[in-house]
Each structure stands twice: as structure tokens, then as C-alpha cells.
Design a protein around this motif. Structure first.
Motif, short mmCIF file in Angstrom:
data_model
loop_
_atom_site.label_atom_id
_atom_site.label_comp_id
_atom_site.label_asym_id
_atom_site.label_seq_id
_atom_site.Cartn_x
_atom_site.Cartn_y
_atom_site.Cartn_z
N SER A 301 0.70 -1.07 -0.11
CA SER A 301 0.08 0.08 0.10
C SER A 301 0.94 1.50 0.02
N PRO A 302 0.27 2.43 -0.47
CA PRO A 302 1.37 3.54 -0.55
C PRO A 302 1.98 4.01 0.67
N TRP A 303 3.19 4.52 0.20
CA TRP A 303 4.11 5.27 1.01
C TRP A 303 3.85 6.84 1.11
N ARG A 304 4.04 7.34 2.36
CA ARG A 304 4.35 8.77 2.17
C ARG A 304 5.61 9.15 2.77
N VAL A 305 6.50 10.01 2.38
CA VAL A 305 7.86 10.25 2.78
C VAL A 305 8.49 11.39 3.17
N HIS A 306 8.68 11.71 4.39
CA HIS A 306 9.11 12.98 4.72
C HIS A 306 10.23 13.61 4.08
N PHE A 307 10.04 13.93 2.80
CA PHE A 307 10.88 14.50 1.81
C PHE A 307 10.68 15.91 1.26
N HIS A 308 10.69 16.98 1.74
CA HIS A 308 10.11 18.43 1.26
C HIS A 308 10.54 18.27 -0.21
N VAL A 309 9.47 18.05 -1.17
CA VAL A 309 10.03 18.45 -2.57
C VAL A 309 9.20 19.59 -3.05
N PRO A 310 9.61 20.22 -4.07
CA PRO A 310 9.06 21.53 -4.52
C PRO A 310 7.72 21.57 -4.78
N HIS A 312 5.44 23.26 -6.27
CA HIS A 312 4.89 23.48 -7.73
C HIS A 312 5.18 22.50 -8.87
N ALA A 313 6.22 21.61 -8.67
CA ALA A 313 6.63 20.66 -9.79
C ALA A 313 6.27 19.20 -9.48
N ASP A 314 6.03 18.45 -10.25
CA ASP A 314 6.07 16.97 -10.00
C ASP A 314 7.47 16.29 -10.04
N PRO A 315 7.72 15.46 -9.05
CA PRO A 315 8.86 14.57 -9.05
C PRO A 315 9.01 13.51 -10.36
N ALA A 316 9.84 13.01 -10.72
CA ALA A 316 10.01 12.00 -11.76
C ALA A 316 9.00 10.86 -11.48
N GLY A 317 8.12 10.50 -12.47
CA GLY A 317 7.08 9.45 -12.21
C GLY A 317 8.26 7.83 -11.92
N PRO A 318 7.55 7.21 -11.23
CA PRO A 318 5.94 7.17 -10.92
C PRO A 318 5.62 7.87 -9.47
N LEU A 319 6.52 8.64 -9.04
CA LEU A 319 6.49 9.43 -7.81
C LEU A 319 5.56 10.39 -7.95
N ARG A 320 5.18 10.92 -6.96
CA ARG A 320 4.31 12.27 -7.07
C ARG A 320 4.38 13.14 -5.54
N ASN A 321 3.93 14.25 -5.75
CA ASN A 321 4.12 15.00 -4.30
C ASN A 321 2.60 15.10 -3.76
N SER A 322 2.72 15.57 -2.59
CA SER A 322 1.31 15.55 -1.87
C SER A 322 0.39 16.97 -2.23
N ARG A 323 0.73 17.35 -3.59
CA ARG A 323 -0.10 18.70 -3.80
C ARG A 323 -1.50 18.76 -3.54
N ASP A 324 -2.26 17.39 -3.75
CA ASP A 324 -3.77 17.56 -3.51
C ASP A 324 -3.92 17.75 -2.11
N GLU A 325 -3.33 17.06 -1.29
CA GLU A 325 -3.45 17.15 0.07
C GLU A 325 -3.10 18.67 0.58
N LEU A 326 -1.83 19.34 -0.10
CA LEU A 326 -1.52 20.59 0.17
C LEU A 326 -2.99 21.69 0.02
N VAL A 346 6.84 28.95 3.01
CA VAL A 346 7.08 27.81 2.19
C VAL A 346 8.58 27.29 2.44
N GLU A 347 8.68 26.08 2.54
CA GLU A 347 9.97 25.66 3.32
C GLU A 347 10.36 24.10 2.77
N THR A 348 10.96 24.39 1.44
CA THR A 348 11.62 23.07 1.02
C THR A 348 13.06 23.49 0.99
N TYR A 349 13.59 22.86 2.31
CA TYR A 349 15.01 23.04 2.57
C TYR A 349 15.93 22.07 1.63
N THR A 350 15.39 21.14 0.88
CA THR A 350 16.15 20.07 0.39
C THR A 350 16.55 20.30 -1.23
#
Length: 389
Positions: A301-310, A312-326, A346-350
Motif C-alpha cells: 500500500s502507498p508510502w508517504r515520505v518526509h522529503f520536502h519536494v518543490p 509547484h513541480a512533480d517529481p519524476a514518475g511514478p512518484l508524485r508530491n502531496s499537492r492535492d493534500e496541500l 514555504v519551506e523546501t529546504y532540500t
């Protein structure tokens, strides 16, 4: 950047500078000049907000040296920067090669954490714009979860009493209100909103509240709507919000997903992983543990990872960011008749550890930070807020 909520509240939006390395006052002054000008140019605005991170050594210097504060204020004014919120979560060296669990030290059971936070509050009171209603400071969720025995909780509660007294003294002496916000995070003493309510039960609610990091909220499978209901029932304010996105893996068993995830398994920051398991969350403390440690995380089942990603931009597929939840969280916080916060950072320190590599130079990084700010600003406008800058 400022926007007006339909209820009249002025909402301040800025970018957290813990993405940038600076350990002294000279470094902070350079940050203001370098990124204030670049962000304003990319955003075509007269004023830009920075949620400045003050390392402990710089905070100590500024709190004791009015000349140093004035030099920083002059840079802020000269470069069109607004500072209404400061970050006092990392104590020092946040962009070192390896940070991991060091970021949770000193804990709130230690006097050094209290002294540092009050130094930051004194500095913020001196930096606030005249027209700002208040200032805010975000801090760690007491400590990493272990070891945290009853004596440490008792020490922390005493320190929080002294913190509130110190904030009251600062207000009496300067006329400026500064509030401190505790930021729930996976793996910490305060991981969930329920734990925030429990651990902060005895605090002075006029001066102490909660910082909602929306990446952390998504990793914990919590909704802002439920969070607000719990906090309202406890009388705790949302002092500050960090619009941030987590890394989401819908099918962690897929070879291409695991290959993509491996690129995010890096050595500087801790990347906690959470997964729904019935009515609880399965957890691993870091992404390498989830992928291939002695007890790899279930991949059905799905994972959520504490990695702050930008945001405004999607990470490389098949990953995604939590923009809908945001988006849902921003709507809950600012889409109704009443603004539930007035400080957004806004805090994408990574950016320096993203798989595609760090931005090539200051301007490339500023362009990325500006794109995130623009995305959040546009979301707020869509919720009915009006830009003022």
C-alpha cells in the motif's frame, strides 16, 4: 508578500531560509541582499517575505548587539525584504553534509533550547515591520521520541513556562508580540495533532501554539480540517503554517518506483516514512530503512515520505508530491470565512539534495524558490485572497 483575506486579515507569505547556509550575521546580511533582490525580480514584486532561520550563534550575537541588528535591518529595508517569522527549529549547521537526528538537539528539556528561542524572539521583535500585527517563531516538537521520560517532559514544561514569561517581558519592553509555534513531525515526541494537544496542555495559549507543516501533516495521513477541530477544542492557535509537499509513492512494490525512491535516499536529512496499516500507521525512521533495512516496510500500500519536494513541480514518475493534500489544507486554513493563520512560510529546504542535483547558482535557486512562492500565492488568490504587493 502580503495578501488580504476576505475577513480583513493581512496574510504574510515568505520563503524559509534554512535552505541556505549561513551561520553568522555577515552570512545573513548576504542572504538578504542576494535572495531579496532575486526573488523580487522573479516575482515582479516590491516586497518579498523571508522566514529567516537564525542559527544559535547568530541569534546570540544579534540579541546582544544592537549594532548588528541595525546592520541586518538596513539590509532588509534596502532589499525590499519583510520578516515577520523566524525559524528556530535547527540550532546550527543545518546544511552540513550529515544532519539527520542532530536537528532535534538541544531538546526542549535543555536550557540551551530555551535560551536560544528567547534570543530569536528578541531579534524578531527588533526586525518586525511597523505594520505587522505580530511575529512568530517555529520550533521543534520538543525532541526526538526517545529517550523522553517523565523527567524530560517535566523539564520541558518548566522551560515552556519560562518561555511564556520571557515573551511577555519582550512584549512589555518593545510593544511587539512574538508567539512561538511547536511543529509536529513524524518520529518526534509531538508527532500528531493529538500529541500536540496532550503535550502542550499546560502552555500559555496567548503566546504558544502550533506550526502546521503541511508536508508533515500529509506524511502522518492527517487532514487540516481534523487538525483544526482538535486544536480548536484545546484552545491552541495555528500560529504559523509551512506550505510544503511530501513525496508520495502509490505503488512501492513497482521496480520503477523503488528505483526512483532510491535516488531520494540521501545522507544529509532524515526522511521518515509512513504507511496506513488498518487503524494505525506503519513507520520507519528513514527512507533507507523502509527500502532495505533489517525490517523493510510493507510495499502493498502507498508510502508517504518526509522529503520536502518543490510544491509547484512533480517529481519524476511514478512518484508524485502531496499537492492535492496541500491544496485541501490551504483551503481549510484560508478558504473559509475566517483566516486561521496569518503567517505562511514555504519551506523546501532540500533543494541541495534533490536527485536532479542542486541548482547551478544563486539565481537558479532563486528561480525555483520564486516558482514555489508563485504557486502558493496563486492558490491563495484562488481561495479569494487579494495580493497587496
Amino acid at each position: 508578500m502580503r495578501l488580504r483575506h476576505p475577513d480583513g486579515t493581512v496574510v504574510h507569505l515568505g520563503y524559509g531560509t534554512n535552505v541556505l547556509p549561513a551561520e553568522d550575521v555577515d552570512g545573513l546580511v548576504r542572504q538578504v541582499g542576494t535572495y531579496g533582490d532575486r526573488l523580487r525580480r522573479h516575482l515582479d514584486t516590491d516586497r518579498v517575505g523571508l522566514g529567516m532561520w537564525l542559527p544559535a550563534a547568530a541569534a546570540r550575537t544579534l540579541a546582544a548587539d544592537l549594532g548588528a541588528v541595525e546592520r541586518l535591518r538596513e539590509a532588509i529595508d534596502a532589499h525590499g525584504v519583510e520578516i515577520v517569522t523566524l525559524n528556530a527549529f535547527p540550532y546550527a549547521a543545518f546544511q552540513d553534509e550529515v544532519v539527520k537526528k542532530r536537528v532535534y538537539h538541544p531538546t526542549w528539556a535543555e536550557r540551551a533550547r530555551l535560551d536560544y528561542t528567547l534570543d530569536v524572539a528578541r531579534v524578531l521583535a527588533a526586525l518586525l515591520p511597523e505594520d505587522a500585527a505580530r511575529g512568530s517563531i517555529s520550533t521543534l516538537p520538543l525532541a526526538w521520541r526517545a529517550p523522553w521520560l517523565a523527567d524530560r517532559q517535566s523539564h520541558a514544561e518548566l522551560h515552556l513556562e519560562t518561555l511564556a514569561e520571557g515573551l511577555a517581558e519582550i512584549e512589555a519592553g518593545t510593544g511587539r508580540t512574538v508567539r512561538v509555534a511547536f511543529e509536529p513531525e513524524s518520529g518526534c515526541v509531538v508527532e500528531t495533532i493529538a500529541e500536540a494537544v496532550e503535550r502542550l496542555d499546560s502552555v500559555d495559549r496567548e503566546r504558544i501554539g502550533v506550526c502546521l507543516d503541511l508536508c508533515h501533516l500529509a506524511v502522518g495521513f492527517e487532514s487540516a480540517t481534523d487538525a483544526l477541530a482538535r486544536l480548536d477544542a484545546a484552545g491552541l492557535d495555528v500560529v504559523k503554517v509551512q506550505p510544503a509537499a511530501a513525496l508520495v509513492v502509490d505503488d512501492p512494490a513497482a521496480p520503477e518506483a523503488r528505483a526512483a525512491l532510491a535516488a531520494y535516499s540521501e545522507d544529509r536529512f532524515l526522511h521518515q516514512v509512513r504507511q496506513r496499516a488498518g487503524d494505525r500507521l506503519a513507520a520507519r525512521d528513514d527512507l533507507p530503512d523502509a527500502l532495505g533495512g533489517p525490517r523493510p516496510l510493507d510495499d502493498r500500500s502507498p508510502w508517504r515520505v518526509h522529503f520536502h519536494v518543490p510544491v509547484h513541480a512533480d517529481p519524476a514518475g511514478p512518484l508524485r508530491n502531496s499537492r492535492d493534500e496541500l491544496r485541501d489544507s490551504l483551503a481549510a486554513l484560508l478558504g473559509g470565512d475566517t483566516a486561521r493563520t496569518d503567517h505562511l512560510e514555504v519551506e523546501t529546504y532540500t533543494w541541495g539534495v534533490l536527485p536532479d542535483g542542486a541548482p547551478a547558482d544563486d539565481d537558479a535557486l532563486a528561480a525555483g524558490l520564486a516558482a514555489e512562492l508563485r504557486w502558493v500565492r496563486d492558490e491563495l488568490v484562488g481561495l479569494g485572497l487579494t495580493p497587496l504587493d
